[in-house]
Write an enzyme that holds these catalytic residues in place. Sequence first.
Site, PDB file in Angstrom:
ATOM      1  CB  THR A  24      -0.744 -93.025  -9.063  1.00 58.58           C
ATOM      2  OG1 THR A  24      -0.983 -92.157 -10.162  1.00 58.58           O
ATOM      3  CG2 THR A  24      -0.521 -92.163  -7.823  1.00 58.58           C
ATOM      4  CG  ASP A  25       1.206 -91.582 -13.939  1.00 61.61           C
ATOM      5  OD1 ASP A  25       0.241 -91.338 -13.203  1.00 61.61           O
ATOM      6  OD2 ASP A  25       1.141 -91.563 -15.194  1.00 61.61           O
ATOM      7  CD  GLU A  26      -2.930 -88.409 -10.653  1.00 63.08           C
ATOM      8  OE1 GLU A  26      -3.107 -87.627  -9.707  1.00 63.08           O
ATOM      9  OE2 GLU A  26      -3.842 -88.859 -11.340  1.00 63.08           O
ATOM     10  CE  LYS A  73      -1.825 -94.575  -4.471  1.00 69.88           C
ATOM     11  NZ  LYS A  73      -2.354 -95.882  -3.988  1.00 69.88           N
ATOM     12  CE1 TYR A 128      -5.216 -91.476  -5.677  1.00 69.90           C
ATOM     13  CE2 TYR A 128      -4.378 -90.287  -7.586  1.00 69.90           C
ATOM     14  CZ  TYR A 128      -4.602 -91.482  -6.917  1.00 69.90           C
ATOM     15  OH  TYR A 128      -4.208 -92.669  -7.485  1.00 69.90           O
TER      16      TYR A 128
HETATM   17  P1  NAD Z   1     -11.149 -97.500  -7.182  1.00 70.15           P
HETATM   18  O1  NAD Z   1     -11.531 -96.192  -6.598  1.00 70.15           O
HETATM   19  O2  NAD Z   1     -11.906 -98.006  -8.371  1.00 70.15           O
HETATM   20  O3  NAD Z   1     -11.246 -98.654  -6.066  1.00 70.15           O
HETATM   21  C1  NAD Z   1     -10.789 -98.439  -4.758  1.00 70.15           C
HETATM   22  C2  NAD Z   1     -11.324 -99.585  -3.900  1.00 70.15           C
HETATM   23  O4  NAD Z   1     -10.778 -99.439  -2.583  1.00 70.15           O
HETATM   24  C3  NAD Z   1     -12.852 -99.592  -3.755  1.00 70.15           C
HETATM   25  O5  NAD Z   1     -13.363-100.888  -3.940  1.00 70.15           O
HETATM   26  C4  NAD Z   1     -13.087 -99.112  -2.322  1.00 70.15           C
HETATM   27  O6  NAD Z   1     -14.272 -99.634  -1.740  1.00 70.15           O
HETATM   28  C5  NAD Z   1     -11.835 -99.635  -1.631  1.00 70.15           C
HETATM   29  N1  NAD Z   1     -11.510 -98.875  -0.423  1.00 70.15           N
HETATM   30  C6  NAD Z   1     -11.429 -97.514  -0.300  1.00 70.15           C
HETATM   31  N2  NAD Z   1     -11.126 -97.193   0.984  1.00 70.15           N
HETATM   32  C7  NAD Z   1     -10.969 -98.353   1.654  1.00 70.15           C
HETATM   33  C8  NAD Z   1     -10.625 -98.676   2.991  1.00 70.15           C
HETATM   34  N3  NAD Z   1     -10.369 -97.708   3.897  1.00 70.15           N
HETATM   35  N4  NAD Z   1     -10.553 -99.976   3.345  1.00 70.15           N
HETATM   36  C9  NAD Z   1     -10.801-100.964   2.442  1.00 70.15           C
HETATM   37  N5  NAD Z   1     -11.128-100.712   1.153  1.00 70.15           N
HETATM   38  C10 NAD Z   1     -11.220 -99.441   0.773  1.00 70.15           C
HETATM   39  O7  NAD Z   1      -9.597 -97.397  -7.492  1.00 70.15           O
HETATM   40  P2  NAD Z   1      -8.754 -97.981  -8.728  1.00 70.15           P
HETATM   41  O8  NAD Z   1      -8.855 -97.046  -9.859  1.00 70.15           O
HETATM   42  O9  NAD Z   1      -9.060 -99.415  -8.893  1.00 70.15           O
HETATM   43  O10 NAD Z   1      -7.269 -97.822  -8.123  1.00 70.15           O
HETATM   44  C11 NAD Z   1      -6.701 -98.875  -7.356  1.00 70.15           C
HETATM   45  C12 NAD Z   1      -5.291 -98.478  -6.966  1.00 70.15           C
HETATM   46  O11 NAD Z   1      -4.516 -98.196  -8.131  1.00 70.15           O
HETATM   47  C13 NAD Z   1      -5.225 -97.193  -6.130  1.00 70.15           C
HETATM   48  O12 NAD Z   1      -4.223 -97.366  -5.154  1.00 70.15           O
HETATM   49  C14 NAD Z   1      -4.821 -96.117  -7.114  1.00 70.15           C
HETATM   50  O13 NAD Z   1      -4.115 -95.079  -6.480  1.00 70.15           O
HETATM   51  C15 NAD Z   1      -3.925 -96.912  -8.051  1.00 70.15           C
HETATM   52  N6  NAD Z   1      -3.823 -96.435  -9.444  1.00 70.15           N
HETATM   53  C16 NAD Z   1      -4.964 -96.213 -10.181  1.00 70.15           C
HETATM   54  C17 NAD Z   1      -4.841 -95.838 -11.516  1.00 70.15           C
HETATM   55  C18 NAD Z   1      -6.065 -95.620 -12.390  1.00 70.15           C
HETATM   56  O14 NAD Z   1      -5.918 -95.193 -13.541  1.00 70.15           O
HETATM   57  N7  NAD Z   1      -7.269 -95.901 -11.928  1.00 70.15           N
HETATM   58  C19 NAD Z   1      -3.567 -95.684 -12.082  1.00 70.15           C
HETATM   59  C20 NAD Z   1      -2.431 -95.910 -11.290  1.00 70.15           C
HETATM   60  C21 NAD Z   1      -2.573 -96.305  -9.972  1.00 70.15           C
HETATM   61  O1  DAU Z   2      -2.233 -91.320 -13.684  1.00 77.05           O
HETATM   62  C1  DAU Z   2      -2.837 -92.273 -12.864  1.00 77.05           C
HETATM   63  C2  DAU Z   2      -4.096 -91.704 -12.239  1.00 77.05           C
HETATM   64  O2  DAU Z   2      -5.079 -91.687 -13.272  1.00 77.05           O
HETATM   65  C3  DAU Z   2      -4.587 -92.502 -11.042  1.00 77.05           C
HETATM   66  O3  DAU Z   2      -3.644 -92.382 -10.015  1.00 77.05           O
HETATM   67  C4  DAU Z   2      -5.953 -91.997 -10.559  1.00 77.05           C
HETATM   68  O4  DAU Z   2      -6.442 -92.852  -9.536  1.00 77.05           O
HETATM   69  C5  DAU Z   2      -6.920 -92.023 -11.726  1.00 77.05           C
HETATM   70  O5  DAU Z   2      -8.160 -91.468 -11.329  1.00 77.05           O
HETATM   71  C6  DAU Z   2      -6.341 -91.206 -12.890  1.00 77.05           C
HETATM   72  O6  DAU Z   2      -6.274 -89.793 -12.549  1.00 77.05           O
HETATM   73  P1  DAU Z   2      -6.735 -88.651 -13.571  1.00 77.05           P
HETATM   74  O7  DAU Z   2      -7.080 -87.469 -12.780  1.00 77.05           O
HETATM   75  O8  DAU Z   2      -5.759 -88.523 -14.682  1.00 77.05           O
HETATM   76  O9  DAU Z   2      -8.070 -89.407 -14.177  1.00 77.05           O
HETATM   77  P2  DAU Z   2      -9.532 -88.904 -14.524  1.00 77.05           P
HETATM   78  O10 DAU Z   2     -10.215 -90.067 -15.167  1.00 77.05           O
HETATM   79  O11 DAU Z   2     -10.196 -88.232 -13.410  1.00 77.05           O
HETATM   80  O12 DAU Z   2      -9.261 -87.800 -15.655  1.00 77.05           O
HETATM   81  C7  DAU Z   2      -8.471 -88.067 -16.815  1.00 77.05           C
HETATM   82  C8  DAU Z   2      -8.329 -86.754 -17.574  1.00 77.05           C
HETATM   83  O13 DAU Z   2      -9.601 -86.373 -18.130  1.00 77.05           O
HETATM   84  C9  DAU Z   2      -7.886 -85.587 -16.728  1.00 77.05           C
HETATM   85  O14 DAU Z   2      -7.035 -84.757 -17.499  1.00 77.05           O
HETATM   86  C10 DAU Z   2      -9.193 -84.839 -16.408  1.00 77.05           C
HETATM   87  C11 DAU Z   2     -10.010 -85.081 -17.648  1.00 77.05           C
HETATM   88  N1  DAU Z   2     -11.490 -85.147 -17.494  1.00 77.05           N
HETATM   89  C12 DAU Z   2     -12.003 -85.945 -16.507  1.00 77.05           C
HETATM   90  C13 DAU Z   2     -13.375 -86.097 -16.362  1.00 77.05           C
HETATM   91  C14 DAU Z   2     -13.945 -86.947 -15.254  1.00 77.05           C
HETATM   92  C15 DAU Z   2     -12.328 -84.503 -18.399  1.00 77.05           C
HETATM   93  O15 DAU Z   2     -11.858 -83.789 -19.334  1.00 77.05           O
HETATM   94  N2  DAU Z   2     -13.687 -84.667 -18.278  1.00 77.05           N
HETATM   95  C16 DAU Z   2     -14.243 -85.421 -17.285  1.00 77.05           C
HETATM   96  O16 DAU Z   2     -15.485 -85.512 -17.241  1.00 77.05           O
END
Ligand code: NAD
Ligand code: DAU
Length: 333
Positions: A122-124, A153, A149
Amino acid sequence: MKILVTGGAGFIGCNFVKLVLAEKPDWSVINLDLLTYAGNRESLRAEESTSRYRFVHGNICDAALVDSLVAEVDAVIHFAAESHNDNSLHDPSPFLQTNLIGTYTLLEAVRKHNKRYHHISTDEVYGDLELDDPDRFHETTPYNPSSPYSSTKAGSDMLVRAWVRSFKVQATISNCSNNYGSYQHVEKFIPRQITNLIDGIKPKLYGKGENVRDWIHVEDHNRAVLEILAKGRIGETYLIGADGEKNNKEVIELILELMGHDPKDYEHVSDRPGHDMRYAIDASKLRTELGWKPRYTAFRDGLKATVEWYQANQAWWRAAKEATEKKYAKLGR
Ligand code: NAD
Ligand code: DAU
């Protein structure tokens, strides 16, 4: 090509498996997923009838299971993680276990069996930017994570780098910005607001809503991962982003408008502790070196399709919604 996908019952992983099965007819996929609260086996239920797809219910920290699955495949694409910042502030423990020990377990298996490994990050890991910062994140930005988190990562990325250097593991890393699209858990910002509106609840904006996220459609993220698998240089990191910066207020207003409501009809709730202000990706390396470019260039169109997906697929998210809102109520958000 036979691949092991971890976390394929989650948001990005299930979209990746669907893309691979649709567009790579000679690939087969094993999906290893623990089905935590964030995993939903229904996302890939239809794919279970194809012989090119196999679901394995298990934990990436289970070294014996991971070893046997890695032995079977040509490459591992590691999506599984605890992924939600708010949860990590409440209970960091599973983040340390899955994101650090899980990654370590996979790295030891790919080292032993000499398999190709791609690490989804992630970019975080780079921390946050000021709203007026002229620079964006790039591959050499120093790591500076803010939350449990993002720090786990960041730690997992460091493990990958160390395994490349010390043991010559054939790994690549990608760090992507915020994804949106179908099959995202209702705890996350965009699906939470869409499903709130479907249920007659007002959208909830943390703090003033000035925080900026750099939105990318999940399909564009996953197509970039395929490019890195095909052409990425071993040991390299690639940032993935689609120049999609928007503040949270703008996004909430657009969701309200697309769903036929007054764009100002949302409520402010308490802010996330340590809330990162802005993420922004410079994806020039991915674009110039690997020729990737995003297909979803109009955020409004991608968001409209996402709204329509949640409206049409209530059975997919309904069970998770009540538990999620109970959790947020306890946090005062
Ligand atoms: P998600 O939370 O939707 O899915 C995570 C999945 O991993 C789930 O199906 C869960 O059951 C599985 N899991 C969790 N712990 C586990 C374990 N110990 N063993 C096996 N499976 C397990 O997550 P996502 O949003 O799809 O993110 C996927 C990847 O992408 C993550 O590594 C996250 O850090 C990265 N990422 C997410 C975003 C975003 O915007 N969602 C952006 C950049 C990077
Ligand atoms: O940047 C990549 C990341 O993006 C991933 O690594 C994470 O897995 C993914 O969850 C996401 O992180 P954020 O914390 O940015 O996403 P989230 O959807 O939780 O929140 C997006 C923004 O919206 C953040 O500034 C918090 C805000 N927010 C979130 C929720 C759930 C609200 O204002 N209201 C809400 O109800």
